[in-house]
Design a protein around this motif. Structure first.
Motif, short mmCIF file in Angstrom:
data_model
loop_
_atom_site.label_atom_id
_atom_site.label_comp_id
_atom_site.label_asym_id
_atom_site.label_seq_id
_atom_site.Cartn_x
_atom_site.Cartn_y
_atom_site.Cartn_z
N ALA A 47 0.78 -1.07 0.03
CA ALA A 47 0.01 -0.01 0.08
C ALA A 47 0.83 1.20 -0.11
CB ALA A 47 -0.90 -0.07 1.20
N VAL A 48 2.03 1.15 0.78
CA VAL A 48 2.94 2.40 0.77
C VAL A 48 3.60 2.55 -0.34
CG1 VAL A 48 5.15 3.28 1.76
CG2 VAL A 48 3.33 2.21 3.20
N ALA A 49 4.01 1.34 -1.23
CA ALA A 49 4.38 1.43 -2.47
C ALA A 49 3.60 2.09 -3.47
CB ALA A 49 5.00 0.03 -2.74
N ALA A 50 2.24 1.79 -3.60
CA ALA A 50 1.38 2.43 -4.37
C ALA A 50 1.20 3.78 -4.13
CB ALA A 50 0.01 1.71 -4.02
N ALA A 51 1.26 4.42 -2.90
CA ALA A 51 1.26 5.75 -2.61
C ALA A 51 2.50 6.40 -3.11
CB ALA A 51 1.12 5.97 -1.18
N LEU A 52 3.58 5.70 -2.85
CA LEU A 52 4.78 6.25 -3.63
C LEU A 52 4.58 6.66 -5.10
CD1 LEU A 52 7.54 4.24 -1.44
CD2 LEU A 52 7.30 6.73 -1.41
N ALA A 53 4.30 5.53 -5.68
CA ALA A 53 4.01 5.64 -6.99
C ALA A 53 3.09 6.47 -7.57
CB ALA A 53 3.58 4.28 -7.60
N ALA A 54 2.33 7.20 -6.66
CA ALA A 54 1.43 8.00 -6.86
C ALA A 54 1.87 9.54 -6.44
CB ALA A 54 0.17 7.99 -6.22
N GLY A 55 3.22 9.43 -6.01
CA GLY A 55 3.78 10.68 -5.74
C GLY A 55 3.93 11.28 -4.10
N PRO A 76 16.06 2.76 0.22
CA PRO A 76 17.04 3.09 -0.84
C PRO A 76 16.56 3.26 -2.27
CG PRO A 76 17.17 0.55 0.39
CD PRO A 76 15.87 1.46 0.84
N ALA A 77 15.42 2.99 -2.65
CA ALA A 77 14.74 3.61 -3.84
C ALA A 77 13.99 4.76 -3.66
CB ALA A 77 13.94 2.43 -4.50
N HIS A 78 13.71 5.32 -2.54
CA HIS A 78 12.86 6.41 -2.43
C HIS A 78 13.68 7.56 -1.32
CE1 HIS A 78 9.62 4.73 -4.73
NE2 HIS A 78 10.05 3.74 -4.07
N PRO A 79 14.85 8.29 -1.53
CA PRO A 79 15.51 8.74 -0.86
C PRO A 79 14.79 9.91 -0.18
CG PRO A 79 16.42 9.41 -3.14
CD PRO A 79 15.35 7.98 -3.18
N GLY A 80 13.84 10.48 -1.03
CA GLY A 80 13.00 11.48 -0.51
C GLY A 80 11.67 11.24 0.58
N LEU A 81 11.94 9.94 0.73
CA LEU A 81 10.69 9.23 1.80
C LEU A 81 11.13 9.91 3.15
CD1 LEU A 81 9.98 5.87 1.81
CD2 LEU A 81 9.74 6.96 3.80
N ARG A 82 9.91 10.34 3.76
CA ARG A 82 9.81 11.15 5.20
C ARG A 82 8.86 10.22 5.91
NH1 ARG A 82 12.99 15.16 7.13
NH2 ARG A 82 11.21 16.35 7.84
N LEU A 83 9.37 9.70 7.14
CA LEU A 83 8.53 8.84 8.04
C LEU A 83 8.17 9.67 9.24
CD1 LEU A 83 7.18 6.14 8.85
CD2 LEU A 83 9.55 5.40 9.41
N ARG A 99 16.21 6.08 15.42
CA ARG A 99 17.02 5.26 14.02
C ARG A 99 16.10 5.57 12.75
NH1 ARG A 99 18.05 -0.11 16.49
NH2 ARG A 99 18.96 1.06 18.21
N VAL A 100 14.73 5.15 12.93
CA VAL A 100 13.90 5.26 11.69
C VAL A 100 13.17 6.49 11.50
CG1 VAL A 100 13.80 2.46 11.86
CG2 VAL A 100 11.88 4.25 12.87
N ALA A 101 13.07 7.30 12.37
CA ALA A 101 11.95 8.57 12.18
C ALA A 101 12.72 9.61 11.55
CB ALA A 101 11.41 8.86 13.34
N ASP A 102 12.24 10.22 10.70
CA ASP A 102 12.41 11.52 10.48
C ASP A 102 11.93 12.67 11.26
OD1 ASP A 102 14.03 10.99 7.98
OD2 ASP A 102 12.14 10.17 7.36
N VAL A 103 10.80 12.36 11.83
CA VAL A 103 9.92 13.35 12.67
C VAL A 103 9.35 12.39 13.61
CG1 VAL A 103 8.21 15.00 12.68
CG2 VAL A 103 9.25 14.84 10.62
N ILE A 104 9.57 12.86 14.73
CA ILE A 104 8.64 12.06 16.08
C ILE A 104 7.72 13.36 16.54
CG2 ILE A 104 8.99 11.25 18.46
CD1 ILE A 104 11.65 10.20 17.71
#
Ligand SMILES: *Cc1c(COP(=O)(O)O)cnc(C)c1O
Length: 226
Positions: A47-55, A76-83, A99-104
């Motif tokens: 589902a996340v991959a589908a959303a990524l594909a939709a920008g 790795p394939a989506h350097p612009g991803l923000r979690l 370790r995993v979050a860009d924003v808490i």
């Protein structure tokens, strides 16, 4: 409970983005001033991959372990991803969160601030931080109580400096959210904080009308959760 297909997710995203843009313009704001955080909790990596594909590149998860598992393979394939971590955080999960979050988004008590400071030092990585305020002062909800918010925000600012970027809230379910949203935006402004994370599937347009810079939308994009 079946998962939505990629085209359904893409269509929902387009619809939510349109409504965000319309709500922003209605409020005399620019659509790009509102960031959509797509809340993918409980939904699979597909589902996340589908959303990524939709920008869509900004996601929210409420469980750190689930987020780590789901997003490690996609990064790795989506350097612009923000979690964004948007769920209540136990102190024993803080290192993994750092370790995993860009924003808490859920800094809500002094003990968690202690644990975060320690984890940030050990991991050598500093996510952006939001203070979560329990705007309705509800017993079952996380967030710093309203009456303690100013002192806690000031203390977090002194401690984390520019890493403290904003405030977050989840208003009571059974009340008009507007006054809660207005209160939070005013608090952020008083403390010179730029980010105001508020509004979910049911009320994100109201949140935008009251100054939300980030809306956290799950079911309107990915469908209902089990
Ligand atoms: C689940 C969740 C959301 C998204 O809720 P929806 O109603 O599905 O849009 C937003 N914020 C937080 C903190 C959540 O836990």
């Amino acid at each position: 409970m079946s998962e939505l297909s990629p085209p359904e997710i893409a269509a929902n995203l387009a619809c939510v983005r349109d409504r965000i843009a319309a709500a922003a313009r209605q409020a005399g704001r620019e659509p790009q001033d509102v960031t959509l955080v797509a809340v993918s909790k409980t939904h699979p990596a597909a589902a996340v991959a589908a959303a990524l594909a939709a920008g869509q590149h900004v996601f929210g998860e409420n469980r750190v372990q689930e987020a780590a598992t789901k997003f490690a393979a996609l990064r790795p394939a989506h350097p612009g991803l923000r979690l964004h971590v948007i769920g209540g955080l136990q102190t024993n999960k803080v290192r993994e969160a750092v370790r995993v979050a860009d924003v808490i988004e859920t800094l809500d008590r002094p003990r968690l601030a202690d644990a975060l400071e320690d984890a940030i030092r050990r991991e050598g990585r500093t996510p952006d931080l939001l203070v979560q305020v329990n705007v309705g002062d509800e017993a079952q909800k996380s967030g710093i109580p309203r009456a303690e918010a100013d002192a806690f925000i000031a203390a977090c600012k002194a401690r984390f400096g520019t890493a403290l970027v904003g405030l977050m809230c989840i208003p009571p379910l059974d009340a008009d959210p507007a006054p809660h949203f207005a209160w939070l935006a005013d608090r952020a402004a008083r403390h010179g904080l730029k980010i105001v994370s508020m509004g979910m599937s049911a009320d994100y347009e109201t949140a935008i009308a009251h100054g939300a810079t980030h809306v956290r939308v799950g079911s309107a994009i990915f469908g209902s959760r089990p």
